[in-house]
Design an enzyme around this catalytic site. Structure first.
Site, mmCIF file in Angstrom:
data_model
loop_
_atom_site.group_PDB
_atom_site.id
_atom_site.type_symbol
_atom_site.label_atom_id
_atom_site.label_comp_id
_atom_site.label_asym_id
_atom_site.label_seq_id
_atom_site.Cartn_x
_atom_site.Cartn_y
_atom_site.Cartn_z
ATOM 1 N N SER A 127 1.692 8.711 -1.662
ATOM 2 C CA SER A 127 2.713 7.862 -2.265
ATOM 3 C C SER A 127 3.604 8.663 -3.209
ATOM 4 O O SER A 127 3.165 9.653 -3.819
ATOM 5 C CB SER A 127 1.972 6.783 -3.053
ATOM 6 N N TYR A 152 -5.221 3.624 -9.332
ATOM 7 C CA TYR A 152 -4.729 3.672 -7.946
ATOM 8 C C TYR A 152 -3.967 4.972 -7.699
ATOM 9 O O TYR A 152 -4.233 5.698 -6.741
ATOM 10 C CB TYR A 152 -3.811 2.473 -7.642
ATOM 11 N N LYS A 156 -4.679 8.639 -5.188
ATOM 12 C CA LYS A 156 -3.807 9.366 -4.251
ATOM 13 C C LYS A 156 -3.775 10.856 -4.606
ATOM 14 O O LYS A 156 -3.831 11.718 -3.735
ATOM 15 C CB LYS A 156 -2.389 8.775 -4.268
ATOM 16 N N TYR A 180 4.888 8.203 0.898
ATOM 17 C CA TYR A 180 5.863 7.131 1.142
ATOM 18 C C TYR A 180 6.566 6.780 -0.148
ATOM 19 O O TYR A 180 5.946 6.713 -1.204
ATOM 20 C CB TYR A 180 5.202 5.839 1.627
ATOM 21 N N ASN A 182 9.254 3.437 -1.113
ATOM 22 C CA ASN A 182 8.915 2.003 -1.156
ATOM 23 C C ASN A 182 9.085 1.357 0.223
ATOM 24 O O ASN A 182 10.211 0.994 0.590
ATOM 25 C CB ASN A 182 9.791 1.291 -2.190
ATOM 26 N N ARG A 298 8.878 -4.171 -17.157
ATOM 27 C CA ARG A 298 7.463 -4.237 -16.785
ATOM 28 C C ARG A 298 6.814 -2.939 -17.238
ATOM 29 O O ARG A 298 7.322 -1.858 -16.942
ATOM 30 C CB ARG A 298 7.352 -4.396 -15.259
HETATM 31 P P1 NAD Z 1 -2.543 -2.981 3.244
HETATM 32 O O1 NAD Z 1 -3.447 -3.514 2.197
HETATM 33 O O2 NAD Z 1 -1.656 -3.952 3.955
HETATM 34 O O3 NAD Z 1 -3.406 -2.226 4.358
HETATM 35 C C1 NAD Z 1 -4.620 -1.573 4.078
HETATM 36 C C2 NAD Z 1 -5.655 -2.068 5.078
HETATM 37 O O4 NAD Z 1 -6.882 -1.390 4.827
HETATM 38 C C3 NAD Z 1 -5.946 -3.576 4.934
HETATM 39 O O5 NAD Z 1 -5.876 -4.170 6.214
HETATM 40 C C4 NAD Z 1 -7.367 -3.632 4.374
HETATM 41 O O6 NAD Z 1 -8.071 -4.758 4.854
HETATM 42 C C5 NAD Z 1 -7.942 -2.323 4.887
HETATM 43 N N1 NAD Z 1 -9.025 -1.746 4.076
HETATM 44 C C6 NAD Z 1 -9.045 -1.515 2.752
HETATM 45 N N2 NAD Z 1 -10.189 -0.916 2.388
HETATM 46 C C7 NAD Z 1 -10.916 -0.754 3.536
HETATM 47 C C8 NAD Z 1 -12.185 -0.202 3.835
HETATM 48 N N3 NAD Z 1 -12.963 0.311 2.891
HETATM 49 N N4 NAD Z 1 -12.605 -0.200 5.125
HETATM 50 C C9 NAD Z 1 -11.840 -0.728 6.102
HETATM 51 N N5 NAD Z 1 -10.633 -1.256 5.874
HETATM 52 C C10 NAD Z 1 -10.170 -1.274 4.617
HETATM 53 O O7 NAD Z 1 -1.702 -1.798 2.614
HETATM 54 P P2 NAD Z 1 -0.432 -1.018 3.176
HETATM 55 O O8 NAD Z 1 0.735 -1.390 2.349
HETATM 56 O O9 NAD Z 1 -0.351 -1.127 4.637
HETATM 57 O O10 NAD Z 1 -0.815 0.466 2.749
HETATM 58 C C11 NAD Z 1 -1.432 1.357 3.653
HETATM 59 C C12 NAD Z 1 -1.679 2.676 2.959
HETATM 60 O O11 NAD Z 1 -0.442 3.204 2.491
HETATM 61 C C13 NAD Z 1 -2.586 2.590 1.743
HETATM 62 O O12 NAD Z 1 -3.381 3.742 1.700
HETATM 63 C C14 NAD Z 1 -1.614 2.573 0.584
HETATM 64 O O13 NAD Z 1 -2.189 3.073 -0.581
HETATM 65 C C15 NAD Z 1 -0.535 3.497 1.094
HETATM 66 N N6 NAD Z 1 0.783 3.283 0.482
HETATM 67 C C16 NAD Z 1 1.329 2.036 0.498
HETATM 68 C C17 NAD Z 1 2.573 1.821 -0.110
HETATM 69 C C18 NAD Z 1 3.181 0.449 -0.159
HETATM 70 O O14 NAD Z 1 4.056 0.232 -0.980
HETATM 71 N N7 NAD Z 1 2.794 -0.501 0.712
HETATM 72 C C19 NAD Z 1 3.244 2.904 -0.691
HETATM 73 C C20 NAD Z 1 2.663 4.166 -0.671
HETATM 74 C C21 NAD Z 1 1.417 4.339 -0.081
HETATM 75 C C1 WQD Z 2 10.075 -2.147 -7.341
HETATM 76 C C2 WQD Z 2 11.095 -2.448 -8.435
HETATM 77 C C3 WQD Z 2 10.167 -3.371 -10.456
HETATM 78 C C4 WQD Z 2 8.816 -7.141 -8.797
HETATM 79 C C5 WQD Z 2 4.677 0.205 -6.303
HETATM 80 C C6 WQD Z 2 3.536 1.110 -6.676
HETATM 81 C C7 WQD Z 2 3.699 2.437 -6.021
HETATM 82 C C8 WQD Z 2 3.926 2.301 -4.525
HETATM 83 C C9 WQD Z 2 4.982 1.315 -4.191
HETATM 84 C C10 WQD Z 2 1.855 2.527 -3.327
HETATM 85 C C11 WQD Z 2 10.621 -2.051 -9.831
HETATM 86 C C12 WQD Z 2 11.090 -4.360 -9.787
HETATM 87 C C13 WQD Z 2 9.369 -5.894 -8.952
HETATM 88 C C14 WQD Z 2 9.457 -8.243 -9.430
HETATM 89 C C15 WQD Z 2 11.154 -6.757 -10.250
HETATM 90 N N1 WQD Z 2 2.777 1.805 -3.845
HETATM 91 N N2 WQD Z 2 10.509 -5.700 -9.648
HETATM 92 N N3 WQD Z 2 10.609 -7.999 -10.124
HETATM 93 O O1 WQD Z 2 6.706 -0.395 -8.755
HETATM 94 O O2 WQD Z 2 8.260 0.918 -7.242
HETATM 95 O O3 WQD Z 2 5.878 0.808 -6.729
HETATM 96 O O4 WQD Z 2 4.725 0.077 -4.884
HETATM 97 O O5 WQD Z 2 1.625 3.683 -3.438
HETATM 98 O O6 WQD Z 2 2.556 3.159 -6.290
HETATM 99 O O7 WQD Z 2 3.525 1.257 -8.084
HETATM 100 O O8 WQD Z 2 7.277 -1.221 -6.422
HETATM 101 O O9 WQD Z 2 7.930 -3.399 -5.468
HETATM 102 O O10 WQD Z 2 6.441 -3.357 -7.514
HETATM 103 O O11 WQD Z 2 8.824 -2.695 -7.738
HETATM 104 O O12 WQD Z 2 12.178 -6.594 -10.899
HETATM 105 O O13 WQD Z 2 8.990 -9.391 -9.372
HETATM 106 O O14 WQD Z 2 11.307 -3.874 -8.482
HETATM 107 O O15 WQD Z 2 10.337 -3.411 -11.842
HETATM 108 O O16 WQD Z 2 11.707 -1.570 -10.529
HETATM 109 P P1 WQD Z 2 7.075 0.046 -7.413
HETATM 110 P P2 WQD Z 2 7.552 -2.746 -6.754
#
Ligand code: NAD
Ligand code: WQD
Length: 344
Positions: A127, A152, A156, A180, A182, A298
């Site tokens: 991330s 969290y 990573k 990734y 957002n 926030r």
């Molecule tokens: P998500 O929660 O939708 O998907 C994760 C999946 O993993 C879920 O289906 C959950 O049931 C499963 N899971 C969790 N722990 C498990 C375990 N121990 N065994 C088996 N299954 C398990 O999340 P996502 O948004 O699809 O994210 C996927 C990955 O990408 C994660 O590693 C997350 O940290 C990373 N990531 C997400 C974002 C984001 O903003 N969505 C950003 C950066 C990185």
């Molecule tokens: C985006 C922007 C908020 C909600 C998080 C994790 C990061 C990564 C991606 C996994 C910010 C604003 C939000 C609301 C708002 N995940 N906001 N009102 O904070 O960039 O990142 O998800 O690795 O680790 O921290 O994403 O979607 O929460 O917020 O104004 O109700 O939207 O302040 O500026 P963020 P987000």
């Protein structure tokens, strides 16, 4: 068939979109998911889009016996994409051990089993959170890693270090770490998308739930940041574009297109968009108004961060191509589909 790929967390948000792209590209997919943050109907969506129902194993990746059984029963897994993780930043502050155990034990189990079963490579979901508040934007892969502000985020950073140390120790595996920015939006078919649990913490699900009337109004967290309109800036990357990058990265790793055993790529658009600009884009693209008000900042928010995706563009030959308006339309169509199905 191109090969058999294990997708952990494959019924989740990014996982399900990636399974679609893997199947479209000719891979056979085995999903493992404990359904802690997704549900089994996602498989129907994947099947509707691709015509193929992936093999599904309901199990927990922290359970090494269950994982071993999966490898025994599904011989010939060439590669893994590891999405399985807990991902709620706020919850991780409340329950740090849950996050360290789930995210780190999952990774360690997979790494341990790979050589035993001849699995060549693993793609890891990291991330942009590893960059914290960057010194400058756009952020490239050499930008310094900042001290994590949540358990969290720390999982990573530690996961990246675990993979690096393991490969440096001479383990017979390869890895690609994808950072990734957002991820937002949904599949254009509206058959799969993001399914947040409870009150969404992230911007887009809160926005679409407000637009459809589930939430009264969207709170914009701060308009006094050092940005043109005062709201925070992010790099919103379409989830299908993101999913496609996984297929390209996996192929490069498994087909030895690179000499490197470990590569890291930023996955973003290269364009920073403010929260207020995003709301505008949603309203323009869908014609639906989003009631919103400005509230205080926030705690822990990053002011501005967007990617320099040049390495992914040039080395992987991948580029995010979906416009933000199309992405917003896909998020809205998914929200409408959830209502049609009586889910939300
Ligand atoms: P998500 O929660 O939708 O998907 C994760 C999946 O993993 C879920 O289906 C959950 O049931 C499963 N899971 C969790 N722990 C498990 C375990 N121990 N065994 C088996 N299954 C398990 O999340 P996502 O948004 O699809 O994210 C996927 C990955 O990408 C994660 O590693 C997350 O940290 C990373 N990531 C997400 C974002 C984001 O903003 N969505 C950003 C950066 C990185
Ligand atoms: C985006 C922007 C908020 C909600 C998080 C994790 C990061 C990564 C991606 C996994 C910010 C604003 C939000 C609301 C708002 N995940 N906001 N009102 O904070 O960039 O990142 O998800 O690795 O680790 O921290 O994403 O979607 O929460 O917020 O104004 O109700 O939207 O302040 O500026 P963020 P987000």
């Amino acid at each position: 068939m191109k090969g058999k790929i294990l997708v952990t967390g494959g019924t989740g948000y990014i996982g399900s979109h990636t399974v679609v792209e893997l199947q479209n590209a000719g891979y056979e997919v085995v999903i493992i998911d404990n359904l802690s943050n997704s549900n089994i109907e996602v498989l129907d969506g994947i099947e509707k889009i691709t015509g193929v129902r992936p093999i599904f194993v309901k199990a927990d990746c922290t359970d090494i016996n269950a994982l071993t059984k999966l490898f025994e029963e599904n011989p010939g897994i060439n590669g893994i994409i590891n999405f399985a993780a807990s991902k709620a930043v706020g919850e991780s502050v409340q329950k740090p051990l849950l996050y360290y155990r789930n995210n780190l034990v999952t990774l360690i189990n997979l790494l341990e089993l790979m050589p035993k079963y001849g699995t060549k490579g693993i793609v890891f979901s990291s991330s942009c959170t590893v960059y914290g508040e960057p010194d400058k934007n756009p952020v490239d892969e050499n930008a310094p890693i900042k001290k994590a502000t949540s358990p969290y985020g720390n999982t990573k950073q530690i996961s990246e270090e675990i993979i690096t140390d393991y490969i440096h120790s001479g383990a017979p595996i390869k890895s690609v770490i994808l950072r990734y920015f957002n991820p937002v939006g949904a599949h254009p078919s509206a058959e799969i998308g993001e399914l947040p649990n409870g009150v969404p913490q992230n911007l887009i699900p809160y926005l679409t739930q407000t637009a459809i009337g589930i939430r009264k109004e969207l709170s914009v967290f701060g308009n006094d940041y050092n940005t043109p309109d005062g709201s925070c800036i992010r790099d919103f990357i379409n989830v299908v574009d993101l999913a496609k990058a996984h297929v390209t990265a996996l192929e490069r790793m498994l087909e030895d297109k690179s000499e490197e055993t470990l590569e890291i790529f930023n996955l973003g658009t290269g364009v920073g968009l403010s929260v207020l600009e995003l709301i505008n884009s949603f309203e323009r693209a869908t014609g639906v108004k989003v009631p919103h008000k400005i509230v205080g900042r926030r705690s822990g928010d990053i002011e501005k961060v967007w990617a320099d995706p040049a390495k992914a563009n040039n080395v992987l030959g991948w580029k995010a191509t979906t416009s933000i308006d199309d992405t917003m339309r896909s998020a809205w169509n998914w929200q409408l589909k959830l209502r049609e199905r009586g889910i939300m």
